[in-house]
Write an enzyme that holds these catalytic residues in place. Structure first.
Site, PDB file in Angstrom:
ATOM      1  N   LYS A  54       0.841  -1.213   0.000  1.00 22.71           N
ATOM      2  CA  LYS A  54       0.000   0.000   0.000  1.00 22.71           C
ATOM      3  C   LYS A  54       0.872   1.257   0.000  1.00 22.71           C
ATOM      4  CE  LYS A  54      -2.047  -1.082   3.873  1.00 22.71           C
ATOM      5  NZ  LYS A  54      -1.317  -2.310   4.216  1.00 22.71           N
ATOM      6  N   ARG A 100      -9.735   0.820   9.149  1.00 23.00           N
ATOM      7  CA  ARG A 100      -9.337  -0.572   9.393  1.00 23.00           C
ATOM      8  C   ARG A 100     -10.408  -1.343  10.139  1.00 23.00           C
ATOM      9  NH1 ARG A 100      -3.066  -1.627   9.523  1.00 23.00           N
ATOM     10  NH2 ARG A 100      -2.469   0.393   8.759  1.00 23.00           N
ATOM     11  N   ARG A 112      11.716  -5.855   4.853  1.00 24.58           N
ATOM     12  CA  ARG A 112      11.611  -4.407   4.610  1.00 24.58           C
ATOM     13  C   ARG A 112      12.614  -3.630   5.487  1.00 24.58           C
ATOM     14  NH1 ARG A 112       5.882  -1.733   5.279  1.00 24.58           N
ATOM     15  NH2 ARG A 112       6.016  -2.762   7.294  1.00 24.58           N
ATOM     16  N   ARG A 150      11.497  -1.740  11.086  1.00 23.82           N
ATOM     17  CA  ARG A 150      10.458  -1.260  12.010  1.00 23.82           C
ATOM     18  C   ARG A 150      10.295  -2.256  13.149  1.00 23.82           C
ATOM     19  NH1 ARG A 150       5.268   0.335   8.437  1.00 23.82           N
ATOM     20  NH2 ARG A 150       4.200  -0.931   9.974  1.00 23.82           N
ATOM     21  N   ARG A 173      -0.221  -9.060  13.442  1.00 23.03           N
ATOM     22  CA  ARG A 173      -0.837  -8.017  12.598  1.00 23.03           C
ATOM     23  C   ARG A 173      -1.725  -8.651  11.530  1.00 23.03           C
ATOM     24  NH1 ARG A 173       4.332  -4.962  10.772  1.00 23.03           N
ATOM     25  NH2 ARG A 173       2.963  -3.866   9.320  1.00 23.03           N
TER      26      ARG A 173
HETATM   27  P1  AP5 Z   1       4.949  -1.590   1.771  1.00 23.90           P
HETATM   28  O1  AP5 Z   1       4.555  -0.775   0.590  1.00 23.90           O
HETATM   29  O2  AP5 Z   1       5.781  -0.931   2.814  1.00 23.90           O
HETATM   30  O3  AP5 Z   1       3.659  -2.327   2.396  1.00 23.90           O
HETATM   31  P2  AP5 Z   1       2.393  -1.744   3.178  1.00 23.90           P
HETATM   32  O4  AP5 Z   1       1.187  -2.421   2.608  1.00 23.90           O
HETATM   33  O5  AP5 Z   1       2.403  -0.232   3.170  1.00 23.90           O
HETATM   34  O6  AP5 Z   1       2.693  -2.357   4.608  1.00 23.90           O
HETATM   35  P3  AP5 Z   1       2.689  -1.748   6.081  1.00 23.90           P
HETATM   36  O7  AP5 Z   1       3.365  -2.780   6.934  1.00 23.90           O
HETATM   37  O8  AP5 Z   1       3.262  -0.368   6.136  1.00 23.90           O
HETATM   38  O9  AP5 Z   1       1.186  -1.693   6.340  1.00 23.90           O
HETATM   39  P4  AP5 Z   1       0.486  -1.786   7.678  1.00 23.90           P
HETATM   40  O10 AP5 Z   1      -0.882  -1.526   7.193  1.00 23.90           O
HETATM   41  O11 AP5 Z   1       0.668  -2.995   8.482  1.00 23.90           O
HETATM   42  O12 AP5 Z   1       1.230  -0.700   8.578  1.00 23.90           O
HETATM   43  P5  AP5 Z   1       0.898   0.802   8.981  1.00 23.90           P
HETATM   44  O13 AP5 Z   1       2.154   1.545   9.047  1.00 23.90           O
HETATM   45  O14 AP5 Z   1      -0.228   1.371   8.171  1.00 23.90           O
HETATM   46  O15 AP5 Z   1       5.715  -2.905   1.210  1.00 23.90           O
HETATM   47  C1  AP5 Z   1       6.234  -3.884   2.096  1.00 23.90           C
HETATM   48  C2  AP5 Z   1       7.586  -4.407   1.553  1.00 23.90           C
HETATM   49  O16 AP5 Z   1       7.374  -5.115   0.333  1.00 23.90           O
HETATM   50  C3  AP5 Z   1       8.615  -3.304   1.225  1.00 23.90           C
HETATM   51  O17 AP5 Z   1       9.889  -3.761   1.580  1.00 23.90           O
HETATM   52  C4  AP5 Z   1       8.493  -3.109  -0.295  1.00 23.90           C
HETATM   53  O18 AP5 Z   1       9.730  -2.707  -0.881  1.00 23.90           O
HETATM   54  C5  AP5 Z   1       8.095  -4.515  -0.760  1.00 23.90           C
HETATM   55  N1  AP5 Z   1       7.151  -4.501  -1.890  1.00 23.90           N
HETATM   56  C6  AP5 Z   1       6.069  -3.680  -2.047  1.00 23.90           C
HETATM   57  N2  AP5 Z   1       5.408  -3.998  -3.190  1.00 23.90           N
HETATM   58  C7  AP5 Z   1       6.068  -5.056  -3.747  1.00 23.90           C
HETATM   59  C8  AP5 Z   1       5.879  -5.860  -4.920  1.00 23.90           C
HETATM   60  N3  AP5 Z   1       4.828  -5.644  -5.758  1.00 23.90           N
HETATM   61  N4  AP5 Z   1       6.749  -6.888  -5.160  1.00 23.90           N
HETATM   62  C9  AP5 Z   1       7.782  -7.134  -4.309  1.00 23.90           C
HETATM   63  N5  AP5 Z   1       8.040  -6.417  -3.193  1.00 23.90           N
HETATM   64  C10 AP5 Z   1       7.191  -5.380  -2.907  1.00 23.90           C
HETATM   65  O19 AP5 Z   1       0.283   0.592  10.478  1.00 23.90           O
HETATM   66  C11 AP5 Z   1       1.112   0.214  11.564  1.00 23.90           C
HETATM   67  C12 AP5 Z   1       0.291   0.040  12.831  1.00 23.90           C
HETATM   68  O20 AP5 Z   1      -0.388   1.281  13.164  1.00 23.90           O
HETATM   69  C13 AP5 Z   1      -0.852  -0.982  12.748  1.00 23.90           C
HETATM   70  O21 AP5 Z   1      -0.381  -2.299  12.989  1.00 23.90           O
HETATM   71  C14 AP5 Z   1      -1.786  -0.462  13.865  1.00 23.90           C
HETATM   72  O22 AP5 Z   1      -1.340  -0.832  15.157  1.00 23.90           O
HETATM   73  C15 AP5 Z   1      -1.666   1.050  13.740  1.00 23.90           C
HETATM   74  N6  AP5 Z   1      -2.705   1.592  12.857  1.00 23.90           N
HETATM   75  C16 AP5 Z   1      -2.514   2.116  11.616  1.00 23.90           C
HETATM   76  N7  AP5 Z   1      -3.690   2.523  11.091  1.00 23.90           N
HETATM   77  C17 AP5 Z   1      -4.648   2.242  12.023  1.00 23.90           C
HETATM   78  C18 AP5 Z   1      -6.061   2.414  12.049  1.00 23.90           C
HETATM   79  N8  AP5 Z   1      -6.733   2.947  11.000  1.00 23.90           N
HETATM   80  N9  AP5 Z   1      -6.718   2.013  13.160  1.00 23.90           N
HETATM   81  C19 AP5 Z   1      -6.077   1.471  14.203  1.00 23.90           C
HETATM   82  N10 AP5 Z   1      -4.744   1.291  14.242  1.00 23.90           N
HETATM   83  C20 AP5 Z   1      -4.030   1.667  13.160  1.00 23.90           C
END
Ligand code: AP5
Length: 222
Positions: free
Chosen positions: A16, A90, A129, A161, A172
């Protein structure tokens, strides 16, 4: 109305954030990433950050009321030039709150972009990552930096991270399947869901989403 109000949906590590970076450039959309905003609060040790930290580190979700307030303030700050929300909503209550508050402002969501990938794929992606403090993201195998452990763009060290360790990722994913995956049907029933295969190469995923959004924008202008 030509503003695009979009959300990115999908499991952790589906790509994402990777796609959001490209799409905000393509369409000039303000980017609102919940994870990044929450991590800033944790780093600055705000009241919200202190509360959020324990939930984030355990692989659970930050309570709805806190996240809803934070996101609505951010949407209002950005004005009405559209937005790309990454990581919100979410839960169903978060989705309901967004729809209700947008309606009060005479706005609505145009699409929910689902970037999907199975658990084994996202586990490999997240545990490999690495990122710098400016948020530039790499993968040790799929997208390595030119020099080990150093960001190509700003020379800063690359780190993992704290919630990207395998046991945290497993939690997660469990949270995602229980609390967030129901939003797929939620947006499908409202005719807003667009699906993208996140297992494809990131350039291919990007091309597919960009083409879908270009069509959507044209339709909105008609
Ligand atoms: P990347 O693009 O970084 O993936 P992502 O989907 O953004 O993953 P995140 O881990 O950031 O999402 P998340 O939703 O768990 O975390 P967030 O920070 O929002 O890609 C991942 C890896 O793959 C990278 O190394 C990239 O290079 C590689 N890659 C990407 N695309 C690829 C492809 N096509 N092919 C090969 N490799 C590829 O949230 C963190 C925490 O915050 C949550 O756990 C929760 O506790 C809290 N939180 C956030 N939002 C909320 C909410 N709305 N409500 C409650 N708690 C929340």
């Amino acid at each position: 109305m030509s503003e695009l109000n979009l959300i990115l949906l999908g499991p952790p590590g589906a790509g994402k954030g990777t796609q959001a970076g490209r799409l905000t450039e393509d369409f000039g959309l303000p980017y609102i990433g919940t994870g990044d905003l929450l991590r800033e609060h944790v780093e600055q040790e705000t009241e919200l950050g202190r509360e959020a930290k324990q939930h984030m580190e355990s692989g659970g979700l930050v309570p709805d009321d806190l996240v809803i307030k934070m996101i609505l303030e951010k949407i209002d700050e950005e004005g009405d030039d559209g937005f790309l929300l990454d990581g919100y909503p979410r839960t169903v209550p978060q989705a309901d709150a967004l729809a209700e508050e947008l309606e009060k402002r005479g706005r609505r969501l145009n699409a929910a972009l689902l970037v999907d990938a199975p658990d084994d794929v996202v586990m490999e992606r997240i545990t490999g990552r690495r990122q710098c403090s400016n948020g530039h993201v790499y993968h040790v195998t799929f997208d390595p930096p030119k020099h080990d452990g150093v960001c190509d763009q700003d020379g800063k060290p690359l780190n993992q991270r704290s919630d990207d360790k395998p046991e945290k990722v497993a939690k997660r994913l469990q949270t995602y399947h229980e609390k967030t995956a129901p939003l797929i049907d939620y947006y499908d029933e409202r005719g807003l869901l667009r699906r993208f295969d996140g297992t494809r190469d990131k350039v291919e995923v990007h091309d597919h989403i960009r083409a879908t959004l270009a069509t959507l924008r044209l339709e909105e202008r008609l």
